[in-house]
Scaffold this motif. Structure first.
Motif, PDB file in Angstrom:
ATOM      1  N   ASN A  96       0.801  -1.215   0.000  1.00 51.30           N
ATOM      2  CA  ASN A  96       0.000   0.000   0.000  1.00 51.30           C
ATOM      3  C   ASN A  96       0.836   1.268   0.000  1.00 51.30           C
ATOM      4  O   ASN A  96       0.290   2.362   0.012  1.00 51.30           O
ATOM      5  CB  ASN A  96      -0.952   0.001   1.198  1.00 51.30           C
TER       6      ASN A  96
ATOM      7  N   ILE B 115      -0.565  -6.439  -5.568  1.00 57.80           N
ATOM      8  CA  ILE B 115      -1.790  -6.532  -4.791  1.00 57.80           C
ATOM      9  C   ILE B 115      -1.794  -5.366  -3.811  1.00 57.80           C
ATOM     10  O   ILE B 115      -0.856  -5.198  -3.037  1.00 57.80           O
ATOM     11  CB  ILE B 115      -1.873  -7.878  -4.047  1.00 57.80           C
ATOM     12  N   THR B 116      -2.862  -4.570  -3.858  1.00 57.33           N
ATOM     13  CA  THR B 116      -2.945  -3.382  -3.024  1.00 57.33           C
ATOM     14  C   THR B 116      -4.395  -3.074  -2.690  1.00 57.33           C
ATOM     15  O   THR B 116      -5.310  -3.539  -3.378  1.00 57.33           O
ATOM     16  CB  THR B 116      -2.299  -2.170  -3.725  1.00 57.33           C
ATOM     17  N   ASP B 117      -4.583  -2.298  -1.643  1.00 58.37           N
ATOM     18  CA  ASP B 117      -5.911  -1.811  -1.290  1.00 58.37           C
ATOM     19  C   ASP B 117      -6.238  -0.513  -2.022  1.00 58.37           C
ATOM     20  O   ASP B 117      -7.356  -0.022  -1.949  1.00 58.37           O
ATOM     21  CB  ASP B 117      -5.997  -1.561   0.216  1.00 58.37           C
ATOM     22  N   TYR B 118      -5.255   0.053  -2.715  1.00 55.53           N
ATOM     23  CA  TYR B 118      -5.395   1.353  -3.362  1.00 55.53           C
ATOM     24  C   TYR B 118      -5.296   1.213  -4.879  1.00 55.53           C
ATOM     25  O   TYR B 118      -4.323   1.617  -5.501  1.00 55.53           O
ATOM     26  CB  TYR B 118      -4.328   2.310  -2.836  1.00 55.53           C
ATOM     27  N   SER B 119      -6.339   0.683  -5.467  1.00 57.61           N
ATOM     28  CA  SER B 119      -6.303   0.399  -6.907  1.00 57.61           C
ATOM     29  C   SER B 119      -6.201   1.671  -7.754  1.00 57.61           C
ATOM     30  O   SER B 119      -5.516   1.665  -8.776  1.00 57.61           O
ATOM     31  CB  SER B 119      -7.525  -0.407  -7.321  1.00 57.61           C
TER      32      SER B 119
END
Length: 50
Positions: free
Chosen positions: A2, A19-23
């Motif tokens: 992130n 892979i991130t929560d902030y697309s």
């Protein structure tokens, strides 16, 4: 992952998947990365590899 600096590092290292929560942020960072000329991408790649 992130942290924007880590995202940029993975792009410089030619990661296939992030892979991130902030697309939205990774899309913007990736677009900026791809807008660079290949010679401009070389310095960050060398910094992360060496």
């Amino acid at each position: 992952m992130n942290n924007p600096r880590q995202m940029l590092r993975m792009l410089a290292l030619a990661a296939d998947v992030l892979i991130t929560d902030y697309s939205k942020e990774i899309v913007e960072i990736r677009e900026q990365w791809l807008a660079l000329l290949s010679i401009e991408q070389t310095a960050p790649r060398l910094r992360y590899v060496l």
